[in-house]
Design an enzyme around this catalytic site. Structure first.
Site, PDB file in Angstrom:
ATOM      1  N   SER A 406       0.819  -1.209   0.000  1.00 38.66           N
ATOM      2  CA  SER A 406       0.000   0.000   0.000  1.00 38.66           C
ATOM      3  C   SER A 406       0.854   1.261   0.000  1.00 38.66           C
ATOM      4  O   SER A 406       0.364   2.341  -0.313  1.00 38.66           O
ATOM      5  CB  SER A 406      -0.880   0.067   1.242  1.00 38.66           C
ATOM      6  OG  SER A 406      -1.391  -1.166   1.580  1.00 38.66           O
ATOM      7  N   HIS A 427      -2.031  -2.580  -6.479  1.00 43.46           N
ATOM      8  CA  HIS A 427      -2.554  -2.242  -5.152  1.00 43.46           C
ATOM      9  C   HIS A 427      -4.071  -2.400  -5.132  1.00 43.46           C
ATOM     10  O   HIS A 427      -4.799  -1.587  -5.694  1.00 43.46           O
ATOM     11  CB  HIS A 427      -2.134  -0.809  -4.781  1.00 43.46           C
ATOM     12  CG  HIS A 427      -2.617  -0.410  -3.426  1.00 43.46           C
ATOM     13  ND1 HIS A 427      -2.992   0.872  -3.108  1.00 43.46           N
ATOM     14  CD2 HIS A 427      -2.808  -1.147  -2.303  1.00 43.46           C
ATOM     15  CE1 HIS A 427      -3.387   0.910  -1.854  1.00 43.46           C
ATOM     16  NE2 HIS A 427      -3.290  -0.305  -1.351  1.00 43.46           N
ATOM     17  N   GLU A 439      -5.008   0.109  -8.122  1.00 40.50           N
ATOM     18  CA  GLU A 439      -3.939   1.020  -8.561  1.00 40.50           C
ATOM     19  C   GLU A 439      -2.859   0.174  -9.239  1.00 40.50           C
ATOM     20  O   GLU A 439      -2.315  -0.744  -8.617  1.00 40.50           O
ATOM     21  CB  GLU A 439      -3.339   1.759  -7.365  1.00 40.50           C
ATOM     22  CG  GLU A 439      -4.169   2.939  -6.890  1.00 40.50           C
ATOM     23  CD  GLU A 439      -3.519   3.670  -5.726  1.00 40.50           C
ATOM     24  OE1 GLU A 439      -3.335   4.889  -5.812  1.00 40.50           O
ATOM     25  OE2 GLU A 439      -3.198   3.020  -4.714  1.00 40.50           O
ATOM     26  N   ASN A 477      -3.490   6.404  -1.064  1.00 42.10           N
ATOM     27  CA  ASN A 477      -3.086   6.463   0.343  1.00 42.10           C
ATOM     28  C   ASN A 477      -2.243   7.697   0.654  1.00 42.10           C
ATOM     29  O   ASN A 477      -2.219   8.171   1.787  1.00 42.10           O
ATOM     30  CB  ASN A 477      -2.341   5.190   0.740  1.00 42.10           C
ATOM     31  CG  ASN A 477      -3.313   4.051   1.016  1.00 42.10           C
ATOM     32  OD1 ASN A 477      -4.519   4.277   1.159  1.00 42.10           O
ATOM     33  ND2 ASN A 477      -2.826   2.836   1.083  1.00 42.10           N
TER      34      ASN A 477
END
Ligand code: CAA
Length: 697
Positions: A406, A427, A439, A477
């Site tokens: 992540s 991801h 992602e 994130n």
């Protein structure tokens, strides 16, 4: 006649065939062609009926969405449909593929409707911030009743032919060629001297409690207003003569067309389709994808494995020992049983997946022949590197090696192998068999066909795939860390987590950030904070520590029964955890902060300003190629309300200049945190908006 409609005759039936690929949207030339075709058929000697049919994939996918927001062009769709309905000839629609929005409304303007069994119908305009604006709100309730019509309009769901038949929308279902079916059906109606049957002549439908239905739709729309306005338009179908009902619908349609929500939702519609369409990948052939492996069968690995299995891939999951293998199998089996219960797969498919497509192993040697291996182990660089070194040793040349990290640096992971060109980040978001976002993290050395395979995997799994570059947290994130920090700063300064969640849920987020943190597990953000602290925080960082104390006491959110909220009465009954505010107050005292009040408007503004500012940095640095990549990331991975189109579309709508002014004002309190994104400044100086950059790319 326009080249979008071809005119032919079969005995005394005129056939209007629509040819507007890819989905027969009702663009101006199509509307004009239909109008002219009606004129011609009515003028032609001996013609007694008209059959309308689509060529290619659909009957009609609806109004041409690219025309929205531009000056409307004649003939307008409602006028065309009224013209079709009032024709002295018998008019039949022969439907296949989708008949959506204005497409279904055309069919409802016809006197009879036949469809193939695979056809589906729907009024999905609410997903564009609109309502059916070409008579759908007046005609559908007359055919299907108020309750069913409202359910279809407010959810926008697609209905298959069988259900459409039960609801009275489709008169006959027949397998075969839509053109031949349509001719035969029309001929039969003519042979039986069946009269014209305009829906507008049908009696007005039943009354319901309109105010209650309006409030209910408003509430379940979570800030989105168009579903509630469907109720008012349907109310008009009951309370007013047909013509006046149409006028009421038209007025509401025009009002909704002027809203910011319509802009946001149409941006979401097109961005969702553009996001995986990267110019850099045009013409690049992805590598084959049939056999994939997961390293680690924890929650994330099991979720990814489930998603791949449900999409028809063969999956091997590697775990450390027999015990862990069994636990991984149980997780996957549980996910698959859920999919079976929800009707996503039947018992036969379930058995096939469990007995043939899924393997669990403990030996790396079994992975030598994989097309793709996705690592989903503990989030620590040293552990990940060990896995990649092993994979590099074992896997055949050409196997793609992916990390589901992540936050961690994919370049560093790739460098631990002898084949960095074959390495990328994939991801996923938890639960990976449910969440739509993927992602695709393209590292410095990632080969173009490896990136293309990441997108091909996303397509196979039915995900929305977004290209991200390498940085701490990638697109999603990284932005999350910033807006979460802004929320924590507001807490230090006087807001409570519960006030913040409430304000953001009212804005339209499915859940506020603290409820989300409880769901994800507070231990996860705790681990990230500890890693960042170990790497050394800049002394100017305003850090909030109260959540660490919750974790130290073993409160990790929903999974332990307590976090910001108390879940002892069940996951759905969230009550503020009374231990939280004393921890916050103690930290404020320790930091000598005098708390102040925050209103909902300020909470939302600061939170979104932090989000937009970081997003502008992410775009400016090239981590996201286009603003729409950020918008789709936040929409599909972080619960951003779809009716705003995403944070950067929201920023365009509310105005970049005011936002920049606010950020500069917040920077006076905390210049380190609120460093303005150069891209935001540049856009304001040039009088442009984020969306201009989507168009340029
Ligand atoms: N207008 C213009 N373009 C449309 C369109 C429409 N109504 N529907 C689809 N397209 C375009 C898409 O943008 C896409 O273009 P690109 O290839 O350039 O990206 C292309 O058609 C194919 O679409 P999809 O990639 O979505 O293909 P799919 O097979 O996955 O889905 C679909 C097909 C189910 C029709 C889906 O595109 C869809 O849901 N379209 C929108 C349907 C809709 O909302 N209709 C209502 C319109 S509003 C209306 O009709 C108002 C009114 O009451 C008067």
């Amino acid at each position: 006649m326009s080249d979008k409609i071809s005119y032919s005759c079969h005995g005394d039936i005129a056939i209007l065939t629509v040819q507007n690929p890819p989905v027969n949207a009702l663009s101006q030339p199509v509307r004009q062609g239909l109008w002219d075709g009606m004129d011609r058929a009515e003028a032609e000697q001996g013609i007694r009926a008209i059959m309308i049919v689509g060529e290619g994939r659909a009957f009609f996918a609806g109004a041409d969405i690219t025309e929205f927001g531009k000056p409307p062009l004649k003939p307008h769709l409602p006028d065309l449909i009224n013209r079709i309905e009032s024709s002295p000839l018998l008019i039949v629609a022969s439907m296949h593929g989708v008949s959506l929005g204005g497409g279904l409304e055309v069919a409802l303007g016809c006197h009879y409707r036949i469809a193939v069994p695979t056809a589906c119908v729907g009024l999905p305009e609410v997903h564009l911030g609109l309502l059916p604006g070409a008579g759908g709100t007046q005609r559908l309730p007359r055919l299907a009743g108020v309750i069913a019509a409202l359910e279809l309009m407010t959810t926008g769901r697609h209905v298959d032919a069988e259900e459409g038949h039960k609801l009275g929308i489709i008169d006959k279902i027949q397998d075969g060629d839509p053109n031949l079916n349509g001719i035969a059906y029309t001929q039969k109606l003519l042979d039986q001297n069946t009269p014209r049957r305009p829906v507008s002549d049908m009696p007005a439908p039943e009354k319901i409690n309109w105010d209650e239905a309006f409030e209910k739709a408003l509430k379940s729309g979570r800030g989105q207003i168009s579903p509630a306005w469907c109720v008012r338009a349907v109310q008009a179908s009951v309370e007013k003569p047909f013509e006046e009902g149409l006028e009421a619908e038209r007025q509401i349609f025009y009002d909704l067309m002027q809203t910011e929500q319509r802009q946001g939702m149409i941006h979401a519609f097109f961005s969702q389709r553009a996001v995986s369409n990267l110019p850099e990948l045009k013409g690049i052939t992805p590598r084959p994808l049939k056999n994939i492996a997961l390293i680690g069968g924890g929650t994330m690995g099991a979720g990814i494995a489930t998603s791949a299995l449900l999409s028809g891939l063969n999956v091997t999951v590697l775990e450390m020992n027999k015990h862990a293998t069994q636990a991984a199998f149980d997780r996957i089996e549980n996910n698959l049983s859920g999919a079976k219960k929800r009707g996503k797969i039947d018992s036969q498919q379930y058995e096939k997946i469990v007995n043939h497509s899924l393997k669990l192993v403990t030996d790396y040697g079994k992975l030598s022949d994989m097309d793709l291996v996705i690592e989903a182990v503990f989030e620590e660089m040293a552990v990940k590197k060990r896995v990649f070194e092993e994979l590099d040793r074992i896997c055949k040349p050409g196997t793609i090696l992916a990390s589901n990290t992540s936050y961690l640096d994919i370049n560093e992971i790739a460098a631990s192998t002898s084949r960095p060109a074959d390495v990328l980040g994939l991801h996923f978001f938890s639960p990976a068999h449910v969440m739509k976002l993927l992602e695709v993290v393209v590292a410095d050395a990632t080969a173009p066909d490896v990136a293309a395979t990441g997108f091909a995997l996303g397509k196979t799994l039915g995900k929305i795939s977004v290209r991200a570059g390498v940085c701490d947290g990638f697109i999603g994130n990284r932005i999350l860390s910033t807006y979460r920090a802004a929320a924590d700063h507001m807490i230090l300064d006087g807001a409570s987590p519960f006030e913040i969640d409430k304000a953001l849920e009212e804005f339209g987020f499915a859940m506020g950030p603290f409820a989300v943190a409880d769901l994800a597990g507070l231990d996860i953000s705790w681990a990230v904070r500890k890693r960042k602290e170990a790497e050394g925080l800049d002394p100017r960082t305003r850090d909030a520590c109260y959540a660490d104390k919750l974790c130290e006491d073993g409160h990790f959110g929903q999974k332990t029964g307590k976090g910001y909220y108390d879940y002892t009465a069940g996951a759905k009954s969230r009550l503020p955890n009374p231990d939280v505010m004393p921890l916050i107050e103690a930290e404020r005292q320790e930091k000598a902060i005098k708390p102040r009040k925050f209103g909902d408007t300020e909470i939302v503004r600061r939170y979104l300003a932090a989000m937009v500012n970081e997003a502008a940095k992410v775009v400016g640095e090239g981590i996201a190629r286009r603003p729409l990549d950020v918008d789709m990331t936040l929409l599909f991975g972080y619960g951003f309300p779809r009716h705003w189109g995403g944070p950067l579309k929201w920023a365009d709508i509310v105005g970049l200049e005011g936002l920049l002014r606010d950020i500069e004002c917040y920077a006076q309190e905390d210049p380190y945190f609120w460093q303005t994104a150069p891209l935001l400044k540049r856009l304001v100086a040039e009088g442009r908006v984020f969306d201009d950059l989507n168009k340029a790319n």
